[in-house]
Design an enzyme around this catalytic site. Structure first.
Site, mmCIF file in Angstrom:
data_model
loop_
_atom_site.group_PDB
_atom_site.id
_atom_site.type_symbol
_atom_site.label_atom_id
_atom_site.label_comp_id
_atom_site.label_asym_id
_atom_site.label_seq_id
_atom_site.Cartn_x
_atom_site.Cartn_y
_atom_site.Cartn_z
ATOM 1 N N GLY A 67 61.667 37.859 27.821
ATOM 2 C CA GLY A 67 62.729 36.893 28.060
ATOM 3 C C GLY A 67 63.740 36.904 26.942
ATOM 4 N N TYR A 86 58.058 23.630 38.664
ATOM 5 C CA TYR A 86 59.005 23.403 39.760
ATOM 6 C C TYR A 86 58.269 23.175 41.083
ATOM 7 C CZ TYR A 86 62.229 24.505 36.084
ATOM 8 O OH TYR A 86 62.900 24.472 34.888
HETATM 9 C C1 LIG Z 1 67.184 30.453 28.257
HETATM 10 C C2 LIG Z 1 65.955 30.562 29.114
HETATM 11 C C3 LIG Z 1 66.057 30.346 30.474
HETATM 12 C C4 LIG Z 1 64.936 30.492 31.300
HETATM 13 N N1 LIG Z 1 65.080 30.361 32.662
HETATM 14 C C5 LIG Z 1 64.052 30.681 33.482
HETATM 15 C C6 LIG Z 1 64.241 30.757 34.890
HETATM 16 O O1 LIG Z 1 65.337 30.576 35.437
HETATM 17 N N2 LIG Z 1 63.154 31.065 35.640
HETATM 18 C C7 LIG Z 1 61.926 31.292 35.090
HETATM 19 O O2 LIG Z 1 60.976 31.564 35.811
HETATM 20 N N3 LIG Z 1 61.732 31.256 33.754
HETATM 21 C C8 LIG Z 1 62.765 30.981 32.943
HETATM 22 N N4 LIG Z 1 62.591 31.019 31.581
HETATM 23 C C9 LIG Z 1 61.304 31.446 31.031
HETATM 24 C C10 LIG Z 1 61.323 32.956 30.725
HETATM 25 O O3 LIG Z 1 61.368 33.723 31.912
HETATM 26 C C11 LIG Z 1 60.078 33.378 29.929
HETATM 27 O O4 LIG Z 1 58.946 33.022 30.670
HETATM 28 C C12 LIG Z 1 60.000 32.717 28.553
HETATM 29 O O5 LIG Z 1 61.225 32.858 27.857
HETATM 30 C C13 LIG Z 1 58.877 33.329 27.709
HETATM 31 O O6 LIG Z 1 59.108 34.709 27.529
HETATM 32 P P1 LIG Z 1 59.634 35.287 26.101
HETATM 33 O O7 LIG Z 1 58.643 34.818 25.081
HETATM 34 O O8 LIG Z 1 59.665 36.766 26.259
HETATM 35 O O9 LIG Z 1 60.990 34.679 25.879
HETATM 36 C C14 LIG Z 1 63.689 30.820 30.734
HETATM 37 C C15 LIG Z 1 63.591 30.998 29.349
HETATM 38 C C16 LIG Z 1 64.709 30.892 28.534
HETATM 39 C C17 LIG Z 1 64.577 31.147 27.068
#
Ligand SMILES: Cc1cc2nc3c(=O)[nH]c(=O)nc-3n(C[C@H](O)[C@H](O)[C@H](O)COP(=O)(O)O)c2cc1C
Length: 371
Positions: free
Chosen positions: A322, A182
């Site tokens: 996440g 971003y």
């Molecule tokens: C549905 C979804 C929406 C996300 N939206 C954002 C967001 O708004 N801002 C952000 O920094 N990361 C966003 N991410 C990234 C997550 O914060 C995180 O970095 C990513 O899911 C990896 O972590 P995990 O393996 O625990 O899911 C999003 C991820 C998912 C799955």
């Protein structure tokens, strides 16, 4: 007192976190109203259900009308939006939780459909060649308009005002979204920033906007309630391309962040396999733990075992989860009580409404305030 590192308390600046299981920021596309505000009965319920996290970081929330790039994301720049968020923050606080808001500007990861036909803003007129999720479905991104000095000044002001609004809305702090391809990430990387003014060229100049924003935001709220999120080894996603200068740029930024008394630095391990890319860093926590002196939060693909290990090894202080938080509102209790995790449904990540949002089950004994 639990022996699991994830379930130990943590002193985050002047805040006492009840555990180190942090809810990562996640866009969920539920603000389907013309004002782009949180919906009390939906957003408040969703975040309240997850209030046993040591800290919740909200979904990315746009700091201005220019900052938007996805359908039905909430903002934090109007009076109506601030009022609506108050309901969410009090729901979380009443459930003994803590919540920061993620402040977001997508830059070129947007589409003219969001801007009355005008081009999205970016450091340089370079198309990320990605997709934008618009009200009419996925559309190809376009060549954005290069930000003028005035645009940059306005954006810094927008972050400052959004931080002020966040405090008014009752958030415990803010996370500045400077990762995942971003706006700020677009400034950092040489492939998306071809400017030759004070915001482009050298590593210092490409990084400058983040520090200008940080300096502005700390005028309106305590420094130790500001978090920063970075994703140094992001490659081939959201238009981001790494080069030889990418990691040295993040080294510079992270070293300089030591000059601030921040709440935390939130880092992501690589989202994709970057082991074949010679100039990428494959182990972000290990590289940056010795460099960053404050609280380090780590994220991406952690589970209970890996989360406890990274804390036990001393490579991070907090772990952000996440997707596991989408389908397990009681994630911290499940870790505590050894209850198996439920899997998430990708089809409802951004689909709107309660389905796949507030209807995941709580399967553990919870403190009465969280029931
Ligand atoms: C549905 C979804 C929406 C996300 N939206 C954002 C967001 O708004 N801002 C952000 O920094 N990361 C966003 N991410 C990234 C997550 O914060 C995180 O970095 C990513 O899911 C990896 O972590 P995990 O393996 O625990 O899911 C999003 C991820 C998912 C799955």
């Amino acid at each position: 007192m639990s022996t699991q590192a994830l379930l130990k308390t943590y002193k985050l600046g002047d805040l006492e976190l009840k555990n180190r299981v942090i809810m990562a920021p996640m866009t969920r596309g539920r603000a389907d109203n013309p004002e782009k505000k949180a919906i009390p009965e939906l957003h408040s319920e969703y975040y309240r259900q997850r209030a046993s996290a040591g800290l919740i970081i909200s979904e990315g929330s746009q700091v201005s009308k220019d900052a938007v790039g996805y359908i039905n994301t909430p903002g934090i720049h109007t009076k109506e939006q601030v009022e609506a968020w108050k309901d969410v923050t009090s729901a979380v606080h009443n459930a003994d939780g803590k919540i920061f808001i993620q402040l977001w500007h997508v830059g070129r990861m947007s589409h003219p459909d969001f801007h009355g036909g005008e081009l999205p803003l970016a450091p340089s007129p370079i198309n990320p060649n990605s997709k934008s999720f618009t009200p009419e479905g996925f559309k190809d991104t376009v060549v954005p308009r290069e930000m003028t000095a005035e645009d940059i000044k306005q954006t810094i002001e927008d972050f400052k005002q959004a931080a002020k609004n966040s405090m008014e809305a009752g958030f415990d702090g803010v996370e500045i979204h400077s990762s995942n391809g971003y706006l700020f990430h677009q400034f950092f990387n040489a492939t998306s920033n071809h400017r030759n003014d004070e915001y482009g060229g050298s590593i210092e100049k490409r990084s400058r906007i983040l520090f200008d924003v940080l300096d502005a935001v700390k005028e309106v709220m305590p420094e130790n309630r500001i978090g920063i999120r970075l994703n140094p080894s992001m490659h081939g996603l959201f238009g981001m391309t790494m080069d030889e200068e990418t990691i040295p740029t993040f080294d510079y930024i992270i070293k300089k962040l030591n000059e601030y008394d921040l709440s935390y630095l939130h880092l992501s391990e690589p989202f994709t396999d970057v082991s074949e890319i010679s100039f990428a860093e494959t182990d972000i926590a290990k590289r940056y733990r010795p460099i960053y002196k404050g609280t380090l939060m780590i994220n991406t693909n952690f589970d209970q075992e890996k989360g406890n290990a990274v804390l036990d090894d001393g490579d991070a202080d907090l772990v952000a989860f996440g997707k596991p938080f989408i389908s397990n509102p009681d994630l911290a209790e499940r870790f505590e009580q050894g209850v198996e995790l439920d899997s998430w449904d990708e089809d409802t990540f951004y689909s709107g409404g309660a389905k796949g949002y507030t209807d995941y089950e709580v399967k553990t004994e919870r403190a009465t305030v969280l029931k």
